[in-house]
Motif scaffolding. Structure first.
Motif, PDB file in Angstrom:
ATOM      1  N   GLY A 141       0.817  -1.204   0.000  1.00 62.92           N
ATOM      2  CA  GLY A 141       0.000   0.000   0.000  1.00 62.92           C
ATOM      3  C   GLY A 141       0.844   1.245   0.000  1.00 62.92           C
ATOM      4  N   GLY A 142       0.574   2.107   0.908  1.00 66.33           N
ATOM      5  CA  GLY A 142       1.161   3.432   0.877  1.00 66.33           C
ATOM      6  C   GLY A 142       2.663   3.461   1.058  1.00 66.33           C
ATOM      7  N   GLY A 143       3.253   2.324   1.399  1.00 74.15           N
ATOM      8  CA  GLY A 143       4.699   2.286   1.497  1.00 74.15           C
ATOM      9  C   GLY A 143       5.214   3.253   2.538  1.00 74.15           C
ATOM     10  N   ARG A 144       6.160   4.079   2.138  1.00 76.42           N
ATOM     11  CA  ARG A 144       6.811   4.974   3.085  1.00 76.42           C
ATOM     12  C   ARG A 144       5.852   5.994   3.675  1.00 76.42           C
ATOM     13  NH1 ARG A 144      11.053   5.297   6.090  1.00 76.42           N
ATOM     14  NH2 ARG A 144      12.034   7.167   5.294  1.00 76.42           N
ATOM     15  N   SER A 145       4.788   6.318   2.975  1.00 76.49           N
ATOM     16  CA  SER A 145       3.886   7.324   3.534  1.00 76.49           C
ATOM     17  C   SER A 145       2.985   6.706   4.604  1.00 76.49           C
ATOM     18  CB  SER A 145       3.054   7.990   2.436  1.00 76.49           C
ATOM     19  OG  SER A 145       2.089   7.093   1.962  1.00 76.49           O
ATOM     20  N   SER A 146       3.179   5.434   4.870  1.00 72.04           N
ATOM     21  CA  SER A 146       2.413   4.741   5.914  1.00 72.04           C
ATOM     22  C   SER A 146       2.631   5.400   7.268  1.00 72.04           C
ATOM     23  CB  SER A 146       2.897   3.296   5.987  1.00 72.04           C
ATOM     24  OG  SER A 146       2.663   2.757   7.266  1.00 72.04           O
ATOM     25  N   ALA A 147       1.604   5.289   8.088  1.00 72.38           N
ATOM     26  CA  ALA A 147       1.718   5.837   9.431  1.00 72.38           C
ATOM     27  C   ALA A 147       2.787   5.105  10.245  1.00 72.38           C
ATOM     28  CB  ALA A 147       0.373   5.761  10.131  1.00 72.38           C
ATOM     29  N   ARG A 148       3.126   3.879   9.863  1.00 73.41           N
ATOM     30  CA  ARG A 148       4.133   3.141  10.628  1.00 73.41           C
ATOM     31  C   ARG A 148       5.470   3.874  10.643  1.00 73.41           C
ATOM     32  NH1 ARG A 148       3.719  -1.356  13.067  1.00 73.41           N
ATOM     33  NH2 ARG A 148       5.949  -1.720  13.181  1.00 73.41           N
ATOM     34  N   GLU A 149       5.769   4.565   9.542  1.00 75.94           N
ATOM     35  CA  GLU A 149       7.046   5.276   9.468  1.00 75.94           C
ATOM     36  C   GLU A 149       7.189   6.275  10.603  1.00 75.94           C
ATOM     37  OE1 GLU A 149       9.456   8.753   8.658  1.00 75.94           O
ATOM     38  OE2 GLU A 149       7.266   8.701   8.540  1.00 75.94           O
ATOM     39  N   THR A 150       6.051   6.791  11.095  1.00 77.82           N
ATOM     40  CA  THR A 150       6.129   7.833  12.123  1.00 77.82           C
ATOM     41  C   THR A 150       6.636   7.311  13.465  1.00 77.82           C
ATOM     42  OG1 THR A 150       3.821   7.528  12.762  1.00 77.82           O
ATOM     43  CG2 THR A 150       4.260   9.165  11.056  1.00 77.82           C
ATOM     44  N   ILE A 151       6.715   5.996  13.628  1.00 81.74           N
ATOM     45  CA  ILE A 151       7.255   5.444  14.874  1.00 81.74           C
ATOM     46  C   ILE A 151       8.666   5.981  15.118  1.00 81.74           C
ATOM     47  CG2 ILE A 151       8.091   3.328  15.973  1.00 81.74           C
ATOM     48  CD1 ILE A 151       5.766   1.839  14.667  1.00 81.74           C
ATOM     49  N   GLY A 152       9.473   5.946  14.081  1.00 80.33           N
ATOM     50  CA  GLY A 152      10.854   6.432  14.215  1.00 80.33           C
ATOM     51  C   GLY A 152      10.893   7.897  14.622  1.00 80.33           C
ATOM     52  N   ARG A 153       9.970   8.667  14.083  1.00 76.08           N
ATOM     53  CA  ARG A 153       9.937  10.095  14.424  1.00 76.08           C
ATOM     54  C   ARG A 153       9.561  10.297  15.892  1.00 76.08           C
ATOM     55  NH1 ARG A 153       7.099  13.393   9.611  1.00 76.08           N
ATOM     56  NH2 ARG A 153       7.290  11.904   7.900  1.00 76.08           N
ATOM     57  N   VAL A 154       8.549   9.545  16.336  1.00 76.69           N
ATOM     58  CA  VAL A 154       8.084   9.712  17.706  1.00 76.69           C
ATOM     59  C   VAL A 154       9.214   9.364  18.678  1.00 76.69           C
ATOM     60  CG1 VAL A 154       6.466   8.845  19.444  1.00 76.69           C
ATOM     61  CG2 VAL A 154       5.647   9.433  17.158  1.00 76.69           C
ATOM     62  N   ALA A 155       9.937   8.310  18.374  1.00 78.16           N
ATOM     63  CA  ALA A 155      11.054   7.925  19.234  1.00 78.16           C
ATOM     64  C   ALA A 155      12.126   9.012  19.237  1.00 78.16           C
ATOM     65  CB  ALA A 155      11.637   6.595  18.757  1.00 78.16           C
ATOM     66  N   ALA A 156      12.461   9.512  18.062  1.00 76.58           N
ATOM     67  CA  ALA A 156      13.488  10.558  17.974  1.00 76.58           C
ATOM     68  C   ALA A 156      13.038  11.824  18.691  1.00 76.58           C
ATOM     69  CB  ALA A 156      13.789  10.860  16.501  1.00 76.58           C
ATOM     70  N   GLY A 157      11.778  12.140  18.553  1.00 77.38           N
ATOM     71  CA  GLY A 157      11.244  13.323  19.217  1.00 77.38           C
ATOM     72  C   GLY A 157      11.301  13.196  20.728  1.00 77.38           C
ATOM     73  N   ALA A 158      11.050  12.004  21.231  1.00 75.56           N
ATOM     74  CA  ALA A 158      11.101  11.794  22.680  1.00 75.56           C
ATOM     75  C   ALA A 158      12.523  12.015  23.200  1.00 75.56           C
ATOM     76  CB  ALA A 158      10.619  10.386  23.010  1.00 75.56           C
ATOM     77  N   ILE A 159      13.481  11.628  22.405  1.00 72.03           N
ATOM     78  CA  ILE A 159      14.887  11.833  22.791  1.00 72.03           C
ATOM     79  C   ILE A 159      15.204  13.332  22.822  1.00 72.03           C
ATOM     80  CG2 ILE A 159      17.261  11.480  22.001  1.00 72.03           C
ATOM     81  CD1 ILE A 159      16.372   8.727  20.950  1.00 72.03           C
ATOM     82  N   ALA A 160      14.794  14.030  21.767  1.00 73.30           N
ATOM     83  CA  ALA A 160      15.037  15.475  21.718  1.00 73.30           C
ATOM     84  C   ALA A 160      14.366  16.167  22.901  1.00 73.30           C
ATOM     85  CB  ALA A 160      14.499  16.043  20.403  1.00 73.30           C
ATOM     86  N   GLU A 161      13.150  15.738  23.186  1.00 66.12           N
ATOM     87  CA  GLU A 161      12.368  16.363  24.236  1.00 66.12           C
ATOM     88  C   GLU A 161      13.028  16.205  25.617  1.00 66.12           C
ATOM     89  OE1 GLU A 161       8.424  14.822  24.267  1.00 66.12           O
ATOM     90  OE2 GLU A 161       7.596  16.695  24.992  1.00 66.12           O
ATOM     91  N   LYS A 162      13.673  15.079  25.805  1.00 67.55           N
ATOM     92  CA  LYS A 162      14.337  14.860  27.092  1.00 67.55           C
ATOM     93  C   LYS A 162      15.371  15.957  27.342  1.00 67.55           C
ATOM     94  CE  LYS A 162      15.567  12.297  30.684  1.00 67.55           C
ATOM     95  NZ  LYS A 162      15.248  11.021  31.324  1.00 67.55           N
ATOM     96  N   TYR A 163      16.111  16.289  26.298  1.00 65.41           N
ATOM     97  CA  TYR A 163      17.092  17.371  26.433  1.00 65.41           C
ATOM     98  C   TYR A 163      16.391  18.711  26.682  1.00 65.41           C
ATOM     99  CZ  TYR A 163      20.704  20.787  25.424  1.00 65.41           C
ATOM    100  OH  TYR A 163      21.574  21.852  25.523  1.00 65.41           O
ATOM    101  N   LEU A 164      15.392  19.000  25.872  1.00 67.48           N
ATOM    102  CA  LEU A 164      14.715  20.302  25.957  1.00 67.48           C
ATOM    103  C   LEU A 164      14.097  20.525  27.332  1.00 67.48           C
ATOM    104  CD1 LEU A 164      12.891  20.307  22.496  1.00 67.48           C
ATOM    105  CD2 LEU A 164      15.083  21.367  23.079  1.00 67.48           C
TER     106      LEU A 164
END
Lengths: 383, 383, 383, 383
Positions: free
Chosen positions: B114-137
């Motif tokens: 289906g949607g391939g990379r535009s799948s919502a699953r891809e956002t998992i990596g972003r959420v994890a990365a954002g949580a790391i950034a947020e810890k610093y902020l």
């Protein structure tokens, strides 16, 4: 950074009140060359601000016979109006909703010339670069980019409110039509109302904002990167980098969030040439971050200009509260002049994405077909 | 590109139906280190989709004592639900308003999933990365990022319509409060109406869109680059890269274009600590592309989900018109789950801009003062 | 940054002693796909270090039928040898010519696992990414990349000293031939001498450096950017990013600086296929930063490994002078294992530049010819 | 790309025979500003080529009081010698070892002005940008960058061959000393021999290459990124982007590959100020890609100029073999003039890396200490 784009790249310098502003344009495609004249660029510079942004140094006009070579192009516009700084009051006050305060916070230096890099003068380099990009897009793909004023204050272009009339407008609007009225609104009655609204702001020593809508026609499908650099994300980035912008929407935008999926989905239809198109175009020409060949349209909100000719109660740099005196005449509404800037940034985004997709397609096209490919992955034949 | 950010950089891979998704997070600041645990990340992953995105490999949890080292962090979430492809019908039909067609146009390959990379699953990596950034902020600046659902269909959070109540909401809203209701709308009566609206969509085998509003508190002034990489341009880019987004506005946004400058200008006032703040905050915390220390707030429009459980008249890949049959149950409204994704992308943008401004400030702070500096350029003393 | 490349992009994470190392490979070209199997990658990983770098997660092998899709590829190699840190002495001493000291200076944290990111383990991700790039290069262009050991200490491959025998060697050398001897020097007598030299270093608890020479055959002309990103500049950047490298030269290199222009100039000749080639190839396949279609060859100098099994007089972190005790057995010479790493980085550079030139060429090819082009600018016809 | 650098960024345009060349310099640090005059820049431009590269437009000299503002700086040098193209023969022949042929292959257009962007004229922009960077480096860190000619043909500066005398030379050499002899070799006897060698080449209508060695003193430790953007990789990239370069080595370079580890390792010693230094400096100031505070030194090989004043047997563009006639007088040896270009690129790399490390350090310094940090990770106290 002062550079925009990944392959087609524009780097600008210059700000208000300095000797010149300019740009370096990199990666302009060329083969046996593309004829590019100073006039191609000047047309849009003059739409931005007549008589005040003459291109003086199209780098290589003479010796290179007006032909682009694929190498970077340097552009320079001298500042005729480089007056010395004479406003002593603004040495004390950061102007409300201007960049005076935030620039000081960023750079630790007070740029006496006001907003510095966020000045509208910087956009001259963008408009010139966009005109260059557009020359390629028009020559090769017949791509047409037309922006127009869709609202001033609360006065909105009626067509925007009705999808069918909007679609018709987007399909046919031309720059000539847009320029027929000084407000650059292509609906004469509305344009007149807008003029009245602007005059009212002027008479009140006030200012008023508005929106610009832009359509890009004939963009090939397949442009845009699927994740972070979706076509609309790059486009939004480009538009929100224009001074005074506060909002961006593509296709149905905010209004589309209220429309149920069953109505909002753009069903596919066979086009006369056998390719697929969509019946409706709520998507605004992109799906999953990638162009689908339909018209791309988007709308940008410009806030009311911060420079107004009336007194303002506000604080000085040192915290003292006081009254910032009324200043000289200023432009009470900037959206008509924003039109060519929007078109320029759109052209830059499209050409940059075209070059990226050209790389992908050319590289992929050289791969031999795979015999063992499962049927579900095979590209279907056109009827 | 699959990378976002200039200094703090996130690169993701993975799409729907593949073995795993993940990310590499580069340039996480560290000194004697920042304690980072899998739990810091898991909290937001679970808000995204409970029980389906467990972080299995926080790279170096054991041997590095849960301390970040400044070197890249690899993140991996396995896909438990990696079913074989069994929908023969979607082999014939590009789903309307999905990315099936545009991906085929881009890559020349039909991604069976289906949607391939535009799948919502891809956002998992972003959420994890954002949580790391947020810890610093959060650790260093006490920065708080809170997103919430501000509309579903035509049901809008009332506070958004009135500036004073909006300001109060933005100043105090917390994630705990947001999570009190499953719709993630912090106003219980409205939240109930939204639930009814979603149920109505579900019962009609339809879907409905909405908006998410986000506030970032305690961001230092001076962040953002003046021209192409204005703070709001980067923020808009980040938000418009989230699947299904169609619109972005900061501060007063589209509505602000209708407000005259005299009212829209944010006058300065002296804050209790002696620094400058603004009386109103129509600007949404940025002026001239640079943060001014006030709350940053913005709103994002998500279209109604394209996947609906009812028949659709549309064309097949080969142009044949037909009826795409109803499919299994799907999420009729995604905005509640979009909340942590919006927060993640906001955190990534803020940390990336903080690092850039840190470079500028640190480098500039080492320069000796200039004696001959004209008075107009000197930074004024605080009272 | 942990990312290399402009279009074909490799991002790595991981260091010595951590749970895994890996990479994300972006922009792998695909059309109806390129068959890519774990074995394609494993071959080069095993040449790097047999049995210790098994690829465990080629992302999408099963569900995607071993076909690349143009989307990013995640790669993961688990660390089997993830022993706890047990060298108390290196807690006191920064090891001479290691990265212990400089990392502490950079990050402010002592990575207990030694060199951290500069560890040779990080190169696993590069070798895997390079193998993927190579698959495309070989399939589409028949590009062959072969590196070999050209010196160990003062023992040099004789062919390097005589241009004609060098040219012959470069034109025919294969990986099979290189791997015939464990030193990976393709001249058996010299290889034996190198082995003796390495044994001598080992017996003396010492180490010895060497050089690797690499040839890339069948690269199309026109790759490389004329100014900052000349082909050789990108290649040098890539090679000097490999741990322990100190020197890079292309074509005639340092020795060529002693050869007069009249001899060093590569005169053109007509090739059998009508295209232009050069009689000699002092340039090493690049002129003005751009490939000319001739064999690209270059040489890289690797310093003697810093880890040696003998006592060293040196200072502790706190400045106390002392004796760093002899440590366990280490590899006295790394150049044979550097061979696949050099090949990998070469493949990454070539594919990245190919994609860039594909963008330029594809975009330029769509321009219509200009009638008024002056004769001096017209591309001459082939005979 | 025509841009170099990640934070401190230089973008150039222009080539031989066109109206002007120039650059945009972005991210110059500023606080209460750095006094920058046209003279700061002109000095190095004149060392590059006296009287032929006068800076005409230092952007904002007057209105901004010669103070940098942190915003981009535009630079322009007009071409006085913009003669029309009059060499009909080079319309037929691609000049051997020039970029004529490769540019045609790349761009599909014959740049009548010869090498086009690979022209030495393009380096004017770099020299100007480097002078700006250097002003900051010198003001803030006392960084000194001195390049000199270390060989012409087979005539080598003797000091290079003996480590102790080399160390002494690198520690003390100044630009004044370098400029005492026109060859820019700081050893008078050798300089005389070089002059003779150059005259011999000239008399033979031939050309000769050489090497330039450069030292950078007082660079702080901690600069450089651990993996792909190691300090030496960026430096090598920068140097190999200078026209006519074929080789780069840092520290002991190729020769160091022959020295056993026990001798090549740079043991640590306590410096008078309590910090750690190294007894020897085979590493050339970098370990693991990161600077260690010792002198950074490197050597670059420049091939013999391709333009020679004698007949050459070679093929025409169309494949016809023939004789390219002797041309007018040209510079038989370019290394003396390459000296300021090497210094400029070195300054650009150092400032760019400084800004990146400033970002890392400033961000990390704000983190609170971790109480649970294991002892092995704690930064040791200085004695």
């Amino acid at each position: 950074m002062s550079t925009f784009g990944k392959l087609f790249r524009v780097t600008t310098y210059g700000e208000s009140h300095c000797a010149s502003v300019g740009a370096i344009v990199d990666w302009m495609p060329s083969s046996t060359g593309l004829e590019l004249t100073a006039q191609d660029i000047q047309v849009q510079l003059s739409r931005r601000r007549p008589g005040q942004s003459d291109l003086t140094t199209p780098r290589n006009e003479k010796d290179l016979h007006g032909v682009t070579l694929g190498t970077p192009i340097g552009l320079l516009v001298k500042n005729e109006d480089q007056r010395p700084h004479d406003y002593t009051e603004t040495d004390l006050y950061p102007r409300p909703s201007h960049a005076d305060y935030t620039y000081l916070e960023k750079y630790g230096v007070k740029a006496s010339s006001g907003g510095g890099r966020s000045s509208a003068r910087e956009t001259i380099g963008r408009v010139a670069a966009g005109a260059i990009a557009e020359k390629y897009l028009k020559t090769v793909y017949g791509i047409e980019i037309v922006a127009f004023v869709s609202s001033v204050g609360k006065i909105h272009l009626p067509a925007l409110l009705a999808p069918p009339s909007l679609a018709k407008l987007l399909a046919t609007i031309s720059r000539e039509e847009v320029d027929k009225h000084p407000t650059r609104c292509p609906h004469q009655t509305t344009a007149e109302k807008m003029t009245q609204r602007i005059i009212r702001a002027k008479d009140a020593s006030d200012s008023i904002g508005g929106t610009v809508t832009c359509v890009i026609r004939n963009v090939p499908s397949g442009l845009g990167e699927p994740v972070f650099d979706k076509f609309e994300a790059e486009l939004g980035h480009a538009m929100l980098s224009i001074p005074a912008t506060k909002a961006f929407e593509i296709g149905s935008g905010f209004r589309g969030t209220e429309v149920p999926g069953s109505k909002h989905n753009d069903a596919f239809v066979r086009r006369p040439d056998g390719s697929l198109g969509t019946k409706t175009n709520w998507s605004g020409g992109v799906q999953g971050g990638i162009t689908n060949g339909e018209d791309i349209y988007f709308r940008i909100g410009f806030k009311s200009p911060a420079t107004i000719s009336q007194q303002q109660e506000t604080a000085q740099y040192d915290g003292t509260s006081g009254t910032l005196a009324a200043r000289g005449r200023h432009d009470p509404c900037v959206v008509p002049r924003a039109v060519p800037i929007v078109e320029a940034m759109a052209a830059i985004v499209v050409l940059d994405q075209l070059l990226q997709q050209d790389a992908r397609k050319a590289a992929a096209s050289r791969l031999p077909p795979i015999k063992t490919l499962p049927p579900t992955m095979v590209m279907p034949k056109k009827l």
